[in-house]
Enzyme design. Structure first.
Site, PDB file in Angstrom:
ATOM      1  N   PHE A   1       0.893  -1.180   0.006  1.00  0.00           N
ATOM      2  CA  PHE A   1       0.001  -0.033  -0.113  1.00  0.00           C
ATOM      3  C   PHE A   1       0.778   1.127   0.170  1.00  0.00           C
ATOM      4  O   PHE A   1       0.775   2.128  -0.769  1.00  0.00           O
ATOM      5  CB  PHE A   1      -0.773  -0.069   1.359  1.00  0.00           C
ATOM      6  CG  PHE A   1      -2.419  -0.453   1.076  1.00  0.00           C
ATOM      7  CD1 PHE A   1      -2.786  -0.963  -0.082  1.00  0.00           C
ATOM      8  CD2 PHE A   1      -3.283  -0.394   1.814  1.00  0.00           C
ATOM      9  CE1 PHE A   1      -4.069  -1.270  -0.604  1.00  0.00           C
ATOM     10  CE2 PHE A   1      -4.630  -0.536   1.755  1.00  0.00           C
ATOM     11  CZ  PHE A   1      -5.038  -1.245   0.313  1.00  0.00           C
ATOM     12  N   ARG A   2       1.976   1.547   1.043  1.00  0.00           N
ATOM     13  CA  ARG A   2       2.506   2.679   1.340  1.00  0.00           C
ATOM     14  C   ARG A   2       3.832   2.848   0.722  1.00  0.00           C
ATOM     15  O   ARG A   2       4.441   3.867   0.830  1.00  0.00           O
ATOM     16  CB  ARG A   2       2.318   2.737   2.644  1.00  0.00           C
ATOM     17  CG  ARG A   2       1.073   2.873   3.299  1.00  0.00           C
ATOM     18  CD  ARG A   2       0.852   2.976   4.882  1.00  0.00           C
ATOM     19  NE  ARG A   2      -0.575   3.180   5.033  1.00  0.00           N
ATOM     20  CZ  ARG A   2      -1.319   2.201   5.342  1.00  0.00           C
ATOM     21  NH1 ARG A   2      -0.816   1.012   5.101  1.00  0.00           N
ATOM     22  NH2 ARG A   2      -2.953   2.359   5.558  1.00  0.00           N
TER      23      ARG A   2
ATOM     24  N   GLN B   1      -2.006  -9.407   7.849  1.00  0.00           N
ATOM     25  CA  GLN B   1      -2.954  -8.396   7.504  1.00  0.00           C
ATOM     26  C   GLN B   1      -3.314  -8.682   6.009  1.00  0.00           C
ATOM     27  O   GLN B   1      -3.947  -7.986   5.347  1.00  0.00           O
ATOM     28  CB  GLN B   1      -2.246  -7.085   7.690  1.00  0.00           C
ATOM     29  CG  GLN B   1      -1.994  -6.851   8.999  1.00  0.00           C
ATOM     30  CD  GLN B   1      -1.375  -5.361   9.233  1.00  0.00           C
ATOM     31  OE1 GLN B   1      -2.010  -4.486   9.097  1.00  0.00           O
ATOM     32  NE2 GLN B   1       0.033  -5.519   9.306  1.00  0.00           N
TER      33      GLN B   1
ATOM     34  N   HIS C   1      -7.847  -9.207   8.006  1.00  0.00           N
ATOM     35  CA  HIS C   1      -8.082  -8.674   7.016  1.00  0.00           C
ATOM     36  C   HIS C   1      -9.082  -9.478   5.913  1.00  0.00           C
ATOM     37  O   HIS C   1      -9.194  -9.042   4.705  1.00  0.00           O
ATOM     38  CB  HIS C   1      -7.400  -7.546   6.446  1.00  0.00           C
ATOM     39  CG  HIS C   1      -6.885  -6.306   7.431  1.00  0.00           C
ATOM     40  ND1 HIS C   1      -5.730  -5.733   7.408  1.00  0.00           N
ATOM     41  CD2 HIS C   1      -7.323  -6.238   8.700  1.00  0.00           C
ATOM     42  CE1 HIS C   1      -5.533  -5.014   8.377  1.00  0.00           C
ATOM     43  NE2 HIS C   1      -6.632  -5.323   9.374  1.00  0.00           N
TER      44      HIS C   1
ATOM     45  N   CYS D   1     -21.161 -13.558   0.726  1.00  0.00           N
ATOM     46  CA  CYS D   1     -22.401 -12.880   0.738  1.00  0.00           C
ATOM     47  C   CYS D   1     -22.502 -11.931   2.000  1.00  0.00           C
ATOM     48  O   CYS D   1     -22.439 -12.715   3.318  1.00  0.00           O
ATOM     49  CB  CYS D   1     -23.459 -13.656   0.487  1.00  0.00           C
ATOM     50  SG  CYS D   1     -24.997 -12.807   0.624  1.00  0.00           S
TER      51      CYS D   1
ATOM     52  N   SER E   1       5.185  -4.781   7.595  1.00  0.00           N
ATOM     53  CA  SER E   1       4.098  -4.044   7.796  1.00  0.00           C
ATOM     54  C   SER E   1       4.538  -2.421   8.377  1.00  0.00           C
ATOM     55  O   SER E   1       5.456  -2.286   9.103  1.00  0.00           O
ATOM     56  CB  SER E   1       3.292  -4.473   8.956  1.00  0.00           C
ATOM     57  OG  SER E   1       2.227  -3.539   9.336  1.00  0.00           O
TER      58      SER E   1
HETATM   59  P1  NAD Z   1       1.780  -1.372   4.187  1.00  0.00           P
HETATM   60  O1  NAD Z   1       1.795  -1.271   2.687  1.00  0.00           O
HETATM   61  O2  NAD Z   1       1.161  -0.102   4.953  1.00  0.00           O
HETATM   62  O3  NAD Z   1       3.190  -1.470   4.836  1.00  0.00           O
HETATM   63  C1  NAD Z   1       4.246  -2.264   3.991  1.00  0.00           C
HETATM   64  C2  NAD Z   1       5.508  -1.956   4.576  1.00  0.00           C
HETATM   65  O4  NAD Z   1       6.347  -3.180   4.045  1.00  0.00           O
HETATM   66  C3  NAD Z   1       5.982  -0.789   4.333  1.00  0.00           C
HETATM   67  O5  NAD Z   1       6.488  -0.040   5.188  1.00  0.00           O
HETATM   68  C4  NAD Z   1       7.420  -1.215   3.262  1.00  0.00           C
HETATM   69  O6  NAD Z   1       8.432  -0.279   3.415  1.00  0.00           O
HETATM   70  C5  NAD Z   1       7.702  -2.469   3.645  1.00  0.00           C
HETATM   71  N1  NAD Z   1       8.113  -3.222   2.437  1.00  0.00           N
HETATM   72  C6  NAD Z   1       7.694  -3.766   1.246  1.00  0.00           C
HETATM   73  N2  NAD Z   1       8.468  -4.583   0.763  1.00  0.00           N
HETATM   74  C7  NAD Z   1       9.300  -4.891   1.632  1.00  0.00           C
HETATM   75  C8  NAD Z   1      10.572  -5.752   1.458  1.00  0.00           C
HETATM   76  N3  NAD Z   1      10.734  -6.427   0.275  1.00  0.00           N
HETATM   77  N4  NAD Z   1      11.324  -6.073   2.584  1.00  0.00           N
HETATM   78  C9  NAD Z   1      11.182  -5.209   3.560  1.00  0.00           C
HETATM   79  N5  NAD Z   1      10.070  -4.388   3.733  1.00  0.00           N
HETATM   80  C10 NAD Z   1       9.345  -4.217   2.823  1.00  0.00           C
HETATM   81  O7  NAD Z   1       1.276  -2.773   4.479  1.00  0.00           O
HETATM   82  P2  NAD Z   1       0.222  -3.264   5.823  1.00  0.00           P
HETATM   83  O8  NAD Z   1       0.930  -2.724   6.889  1.00  0.00           O
HETATM   84  O9  NAD Z   1       0.153  -4.536   5.669  1.00  0.00           O
HETATM   85  O10 NAD Z   1      -1.052  -2.480   5.739  1.00  0.00           O
HETATM   86  C11 NAD Z   1      -1.729  -2.165   4.470  1.00  0.00           C
HETATM   87  C12 NAD Z   1      -3.016  -2.770   4.496  1.00  0.00           C
HETATM   88  O11 NAD Z   1      -3.317  -3.391   3.070  1.00  0.00           O
HETATM   89  C13 NAD Z   1      -3.105  -4.285   5.011  1.00  0.00           C
HETATM   90  O12 NAD Z   1      -4.247  -4.199   6.143  1.00  0.00           O
HETATM   91  C14 NAD Z   1      -3.665  -5.227   4.012  1.00  0.00           C
HETATM   92  O13 NAD Z   1      -4.838  -5.842   4.280  1.00  0.00           O
HETATM   93  C15 NAD Z   1      -3.781  -4.465   2.637  1.00  0.00           C
HETATM   94  N6  NAD Z   1      -2.791  -5.039   1.701  1.00  0.00           N
HETATM   95  C16 NAD Z   1      -2.717  -6.350   1.510  1.00  0.00           C
HETATM   96  C17 NAD Z   1      -1.852  -6.806   0.391  1.00  0.00           C
HETATM   97  C18 NAD Z   1      -1.730  -8.420   0.205  1.00  0.00           C
HETATM   98  O14 NAD Z   1      -2.569  -9.426   0.837  1.00  0.00           O
HETATM   99  N7  NAD Z   1      -0.503  -8.669  -0.237  1.00  0.00           N
HETATM  100  C19 NAD Z   1      -1.224  -5.984  -0.485  1.00  0.00           C
HETATM  101  C20 NAD Z   1      -1.594  -4.394  -0.301  1.00  0.00           C
HETATM  102  C21 NAD Z   1      -2.680  -4.141   0.665  1.00  0.00           C
HETATM  103 ZN    ZN Z   2     -26.550 -14.634   0.408  1.00  0.00          ZN
END
Ligand code: NAD
Ligand code: ZN
Length: 253
Positions: A38-39, A104, A124, A132, A199
């Site tokens: 995401f970020r 997550q 999540h 549904c 995360s």
């Molecule tokens: P986030 O995007 O907020 O944070 C991810 C973190 O991982 C960042 O700080 C980044 O610097 C770090 N990062 C990314 N790649 C890396 C690597 N190879 N090595 C080390 N660090 C690395 O993600 P979050 O905290 O999980 O929160 C986002 C929300 O979005 C979650 O609640 C989730 O449900 C959802 N989401 C899920 C997915 C998935 O299922 N793969 C993908 C995107 C978002």
């Molecule tokens: Zn239903």
């Protein structure tokens, strides 16, 4: 950026000393499988503002938009495979060091790497199937996708007739799953080492678990490419790439 060798050695030491560890993962563990987080720069956050639960409920156009995004992204998600980080986590579960993986993520890659379903706690939800909201019936994506891609026909639940069929994920503003939250809490309070991986630790209540572990006297490790707000509470912070760091610490390729 690769983690310092001393950090890897320290992580290995903490894992060896632990009797019962818990692993907590975020989107960062799956970027090496090609799923954007995401970020990070270029992450999904910069492209799409997430659709909040109340907007999904209030507007058919929002529901349609959520399916457009889902099936637009689906190729990345459905062809992604577990990477070295997932494999290292799986090894720790298999050897009994780690009691469960609290995630997550909604991509199902911990299960795909071989962690048994009952040892993965999905805070999540899961985006590899739909549910549904009316009656809870599970719907596979295949049928929904074929109809949607043909002419944007929206899914309707064949069990109860509801138009509120949604990927089985928890959106912002949607209630957290009670059972998963309770299991995550029990696991957190039973562990002596809590390892948060990939995360940004800004999404609550999920990000409350590392603090809960720490307050309960467990050791706490944060492995993430960039700093997080919870770094001051950790016993060890490693800023490095997940696959190589964890792979080296655990001895998995
Ligand atoms: P986030 O995007 O907020 O944070 C991810 C973190 O991982 C960042 O700080 C980044 O610097 C770090 N990062 C990314 N790649 C890396 C690597 N190879 N090595 C080390 N660090 C690395 O993600 P979050 O905290 O999980 O929160 C986002 C929300 O979005 C979650 O609640 C989730 O449900 C959802 N989401 C899920 C997915 C998935 O299922 N793969 C993908 C995107 C978002
Ligand atoms: Zn239903």
């Amino acid at each position: 950026m690769y983690a310092d060798q001393d950090d890897v050695t320290n992580l290995r030491g903490l894992i060896e000393q632990a009797n019962r560890a818990v692993i907590f993962t975020g989107a960062g563990i799956s970027t090496e499988s090609g799923i954007p987080d995401f970020r990070s720069p270029g992450g999904l956050w910069t492209k799409y503002k997430p659709i909040e639960f109340r907007d999904f409920m209030a507007s058919e156009e929002m529901r349609r938009e959520s399916w457009r995004r889902k099936f637009g992204m689906d190729r990345t998600m459905s062809t992604a495979e577990p990477n070295r980080g997932h494999r290292a986590v799986e090894r720790l579960v298999r050897t009994g060091k780690v009691s469960s993986v609290i995630t997550q993520n909604v991509d199902g890659l911990h299960q795909a790497s071989g962690v048994p379903d009952e040892q993965v706690i999905e805070l999540h939800g899961n985006s590899t199937y739909a549910k549904c909201l009316g009656c809870g019936q599970r719907h596979e994506l295949e049928g929904i996708k074929a109809r949607f891609l043909a002419d944007e026909t929206m899914p309707v639940c064949d069990a109860c007739g509801s138009e509120y069929v949604k990927t089985a994920t928890i959106s912002f503003g949607q209630a957290m799953p009670e059972d998963e939250m309770a299991r995550a809490q029990a696991e957190t309070l039973a562990c002596d080492l809590f390892i948060a991986i990939g995360s940004s630790l800004v999404v609550y209540p999920a990000a409350g678990f590392p603090i809960m572990a720490k307050k309960n006297d467990a050791g706490m490790v944060i492995l993430n490419r960039e700093p997080t707000d919870l770094d001051p509470y950790a016993d060890l912070v490693i800023n490095g790439e997940i696959g190589p760091t964890l792979g080296d610490a655990v001895g998995v390729n």
